[in-house]
Design a protein around this motif. Sequence first.
Motif, PDB file in Angstrom:
ATOM      1  N   CYS A 133       0.865  -1.175   0.000  1.00 35.08           N
ATOM      2  CA  CYS A 133       0.000   0.000   0.000  1.00 35.08           C
ATOM      3  C   CYS A 133       0.902   1.226   0.000  1.00 35.08           C
ATOM      4  O   CYS A 133       2.030   1.198   0.519  1.00 35.08           O
ATOM      5  CB  CYS A 133      -0.970   0.019   1.175  1.00 35.08           C
ATOM      6  N   ALA A 134       0.420   2.296  -0.600  1.00 35.22           N
ATOM      7  CA  ALA A 134       1.235   3.502  -0.741  1.00 35.22           C
ATOM      8  C   ALA A 134       0.325   4.722  -0.718  1.00 35.22           C
ATOM      9  O   ALA A 134      -0.848   4.651  -1.086  1.00 35.22           O
ATOM     10  CB  ALA A 134       2.026   3.454  -2.045  1.00 35.22           C
ATOM     11  N   ARG A 135       0.923   5.828  -0.272  1.00 38.85           N
ATOM     12  CA  ARG A 135       0.136   7.045  -0.108  1.00 38.85           C
ATOM     13  C   ARG A 135       0.289   7.970  -1.289  1.00 38.85           C
ATOM     14  O   ARG A 135       1.413   8.137  -1.806  1.00 38.85           O
ATOM     15  CB  ARG A 135       0.590   7.769   1.180  1.00 38.85           C
ATOM     16  N   ARG A 136      -0.793   8.547  -1.731  1.00 39.35           N
ATOM     17  CA  ARG A 136      -0.966   9.593  -2.747  1.00 39.35           C
ATOM     18  C   ARG A 136      -0.492   9.191  -4.137  1.00 39.35           C
ATOM     19  O   ARG A 136      -0.229   8.028  -4.380  1.00 39.35           O
ATOM     20  CB  ARG A 136      -0.390  10.926  -2.271  1.00 39.35           C
ATOM     21  N   ASP A 137      -0.421  10.142  -5.062  1.00 35.66           N
ATOM     22  CA  ASP A 137      -0.195   9.777  -6.469  1.00 35.66           C
ATOM     23  C   ASP A 137       1.276   9.663  -6.807  1.00 35.66           C
ATOM     24  O   ASP A 137       1.645   8.968  -7.749  1.00 35.66           O
ATOM     25  CB  ASP A 137      -0.878  10.778  -7.414  1.00 35.66           C
ATOM     26  N   TYR A 138       2.132  10.340  -6.050  1.00 36.68           N
ATOM     27  CA  TYR A 138       3.542   9.952  -6.051  1.00 36.68           C
ATOM     28  C   TYR A 138       3.701   9.314  -4.681  1.00 36.68           C
ATOM     29  O   TYR A 138       3.354   9.876  -3.677  1.00 36.68           O
ATOM     30  CB  TYR A 138       4.495  11.125  -6.278  1.00 36.68           C
ATOM     31  N   TYR A 139       4.156   8.140  -4.669  1.00 40.13           N
ATOM     32  CA  TYR A 139       4.016   7.269  -3.491  1.00 40.13           C
ATOM     33  C   TYR A 139       5.075   7.642  -2.460  1.00 40.13           C
ATOM     34  O   TYR A 139       6.173   7.092  -2.451  1.00 40.13           O
ATOM     35  CB  TYR A 139       4.083   5.827  -3.949  1.00 40.13           C
ATOM     36  N   ASP A 140       4.707   8.568  -1.581  1.00 33.86           N
ATOM     37  CA  ASP A 140       5.705   9.103  -0.658  1.00 33.86           C
ATOM     38  C   ASP A 140       5.951   8.210   0.551  1.00 33.86           C
ATOM     39  O   ASP A 140       7.004   8.316   1.182  1.00 33.86           O
ATOM     40  CB  ASP A 140       5.371  10.536  -0.242  1.00 33.86           C
TER      41      ASP A 140
ATOM     42  N   LYS B   3      11.452   3.377  -1.920  1.00 32.80           N
ATOM     43  CA  LYS B   3      11.525   4.636  -1.176  1.00 32.80           C
ATOM     44  C   LYS B   3      11.482   5.777  -2.176  1.00 32.80           C
ATOM     45  O   LYS B   3      12.230   5.764  -3.170  1.00 32.80           O
ATOM     46  CB  LYS B   3      12.815   4.698  -0.373  1.00 32.80           C
ATOM     47  N   LEU B   4      10.636   6.765  -1.911  1.00 33.52           N
ATOM     48  CA  LEU B   4      10.570   7.936  -2.789  1.00 33.52           C
ATOM     49  C   LEU B   4      11.825   8.781  -2.620  1.00 33.52           C
ATOM     50  O   LEU B   4      12.200   9.132  -1.507  1.00 33.52           O
ATOM     51  CB  LEU B   4       9.333   8.773  -2.453  1.00 33.52           C
ATOM     52  N   LEU B   5      12.465   9.112  -3.747  1.00 34.08           N
ATOM     53  CA  LEU B   5      13.638   9.986  -3.744  1.00 34.08           C
ATOM     54  C   LEU B   5      13.294  11.391  -4.230  1.00 34.08           C
ATOM     55  O   LEU B   5      13.655  12.388  -3.601  1.00 34.08           O
ATOM     56  CB  LEU B   5      14.724   9.414  -4.660  1.00 34.08           C
ATOM     57  N   ILE B   6      12.660  11.448  -5.380  1.00 31.16           N
ATOM     58  CA  ILE B   6      12.373  12.694  -6.080  1.00 31.16           C
ATOM     59  C   ILE B   6      10.923  12.671  -6.541  1.00 31.16           C
ATOM     60  O   ILE B   6      10.474  11.665  -7.101  1.00 31.16           O
ATOM     61  CB  ILE B   6      13.273  12.855  -7.334  1.00 31.16           C
TER      62      ILE B   6
ATOM     63  N   ALA C 200      12.577  14.412  -1.896  1.00 32.94           N
ATOM     64  CA  ALA C 200      11.655  13.937  -0.865  1.00 32.94           C
ATOM     65  C   ALA C 200      12.251  14.123   0.523  1.00 32.94           C
ATOM     66  O   ALA C 200      13.476  14.255   0.683  1.00 32.94           O
ATOM     67  CB  ALA C 200      11.313  12.469  -1.104  1.00 32.94           C
ATOM     68  N   SER C 201      11.399  14.103   1.506  1.00 32.13           N
ATOM     69  CA  SER C 201      11.814  14.318   2.884  1.00 32.13           C
ATOM     70  C   SER C 201      12.839  13.284   3.327  1.00 32.13           C
ATOM     71  O   SER C 201      12.662  12.074   3.115  1.00 32.13           O
ATOM     72  CB  SER C 201      10.584  14.241   3.797  1.00 32.13           C
ATOM     73  N   GLY C 202      13.940  13.772   3.924  1.00 26.60           N
ATOM     74  CA  GLY C 202      14.954  12.885   4.476  1.00 26.60           C
ATOM     75  C   GLY C 202      15.935  12.318   3.464  1.00 26.60           C
ATOM     76  O   GLY C 202      16.831  11.550   3.847  1.00 26.60           O
ATOM     77  N   ILE C 203      15.811  12.700   2.212  1.00 22.51           N
ATOM     78  CA  ILE C 203      16.711  12.180   1.177  1.00 22.51           C
ATOM     79  C   ILE C 203      17.946  13.080   1.073  1.00 22.51           C
ATOM     80  O   ILE C 203      17.799  14.308   0.992  1.00 22.51           O
ATOM     81  CB  ILE C 203      15.978  12.089  -0.182  1.00 22.51           C
ATOM     82  N   PRO C 204      19.142  12.493   1.040  1.00 21.13           N
ATOM     83  CA  PRO C 204      20.361  13.305   0.983  1.00 21.13           C
ATOM     84  C   PRO C 204      20.440  14.152  -0.285  1.00 21.13           C
ATOM     85  O   PRO C 204      19.951  13.755  -1.342  1.00 21.13           O
ATOM     86  CB  PRO C 204      21.485  12.264   0.996  1.00 21.13           C
ATOM     87  N   ALA C 205      21.111  15.270  -0.163  1.00 19.70           N
ATOM     88  CA  ALA C 205      21.197  16.223  -1.270  1.00 19.70           C
ATOM     89  C   ALA C 205      22.066  15.725  -2.422  1.00 19.70           C
ATOM     90  O   ALA C 205      22.101  16.374  -3.481  1.00 19.70           O
ATOM     91  CB  ALA C 205      21.725  17.560  -0.758  1.00 19.70           C
ATOM     92  N   ARG C 206      22.741  14.592  -2.261  1.00 22.02           N
ATOM     93  CA  ARG C 206      23.515  14.054  -3.387  1.00 22.02           C
ATOM     94  C   ARG C 206      22.589  13.469  -4.470  1.00 22.02           C
ATOM     95  O   ARG C 206      23.028  13.188  -5.582  1.00 22.02           O
ATOM     96  CB  ARG C 206      24.520  12.991  -2.933  1.00 22.02           C
ATOM     97  N   PHE C 207      21.311  13.331  -4.137  1.00 26.54           N
ATOM     98  CA  PHE C 207      20.315  12.919  -5.128  1.00 26.54           C
ATOM     99  C   PHE C 207      19.655  14.169  -5.717  1.00 26.54           C
ATOM    100  O   PHE C 207      19.289  15.087  -4.982  1.00 26.54           O
ATOM    101  CB  PHE C 207      19.227  12.044  -4.499  1.00 26.54           C
ATOM    102  N   SER C 208      19.523  14.187  -7.038  1.00 28.05           N
ATOM    103  CA  SER C 208      18.818  15.284  -7.683  1.00 28.05           C
ATOM    104  C   SER C 208      18.129  14.760  -8.933  1.00 28.05           C
ATOM    105  O   SER C 208      18.497  13.718  -9.484  1.00 28.05           O
ATOM    106  CB  SER C 208      19.762  16.433  -8.036  1.00 28.05           C
ATOM    107  N   GLY C 209      17.103  15.505  -9.358  1.00 28.18           N
ATOM    108  CA  GLY C 209      16.367  15.108 -10.539  1.00 28.18           C
ATOM    109  C   GLY C 209      16.156  16.294 -11.461  1.00 28.18           C
ATOM    110  O   GLY C 209      16.090  17.439 -11.008  1.00 28.18           O
ATOM    111  N   SER C 210      16.037  15.988 -12.749  1.00 28.45           N
ATOM    112  CA  SER C 210      15.803  17.041 -13.727  1.00 28.45           C
ATOM    113  C   SER C 210      15.039  16.463 -14.908  1.00 28.45           C
ATOM    114  O   SER C 210      14.875  15.243 -15.034  1.00 28.45           O
ATOM    115  CB  SER C 210      17.125  17.649 -14.199  1.00 28.45           C
ATOM    116  N   GLY C 211      14.581  17.378 -15.753  1.00 28.56           N
ATOM    117  CA  GLY C 211      13.903  16.958 -16.972  1.00 28.56           C
ATOM    118  C   GLY C 211      12.522  17.534 -17.109  1.00 28.56           C
ATOM    119  O   GLY C 211      11.941  18.089 -16.166  1.00 28.56           O
ATOM    120  N   SER C 212      11.993  17.388 -18.305  1.00 22.47           N
ATOM    121  CA  SER C 212      10.636  17.814 -18.601  1.00 22.47           C
ATOM    122  C   SER C 212      10.183  17.119 -19.879  1.00 22.47           C
ATOM    123  O   SER C 212      11.012  16.582 -20.628  1.00 22.47           O
ATOM    124  CB  SER C 212      10.549  19.336 -18.767  1.00 22.47           C
TER     125      SER C 212
END
Lengths: 115, 110
Positions: free
Chosen positions: A96-103, B48-51, B58-70
């Motif tokens: 189970c995961a929360r919201r649309d990006y799974y935080d 685990k959510l990173l970006i 995301a909260s608690g993720i180290p700053a050595r991780f970054s994301g870009s693009g569109s």
Amino acid sequence: EVQLVESGGGLVQPGRSMKLSCAASGFTFNNYDMAWVCQAPKKGLEWVATISYDGSSTYYRDSVKGRFTISRDNAKSTLYLQMDSLRSEDTATYYCARRDYYDYWGQGVMVTVSS
Amino acid sequence: DIVLTQSPALAVSLGQRATISCRASQSVSISRYNLMHWYQQKPGQQPKLLIYRASNLASGIPARFSGSGSGTDFTLTINPVQADDIATYYCQQSRESPPTFGAGTKLELK
């Protein structure tokens, strides 16, 4: 602290049913859409279903439409997945995961469909 | 469905930069929102959510991780790579239903 704790998995025969639960804590459950995501052994992640924050809208991947039902009890801060007519290809770990990006994710529960 | 394409594996040395790409079969951007997200998964653990939204840490993720693009092309960068970063990385789009994931990129040590 946000916590999601799944339960209800195990071994089930093809064609039978199983119900998964996900107990949420540490946040206002009825403010968030919730989802189930699965992962077959040694495979990638697949979205299964989503339910809106108030339960009024539900969405399913095509392969489970008509067989799986996502629901929630906001008074109990609990998310459910009723799985009917199970098939061997439903064998997976279900998160189970929360919201649309799974935080936030639960630790997952294994469902094995086999005779 | 929107198909997300990732390279299966990337070999990197500790302390170096890792760049993981994800290409979508159609745009996953709406106005100023880029609806692409990145996850890390280690064996036996939940993702685990990173970006989120392409570039938000995301909260608690180290700053050595970054994301870009569109649009259709997105990148997750890890700089510098640490031993704890050895894992599989997944991109995911929420632009259109059904939400879809890439097949994952396994980060390996060179």
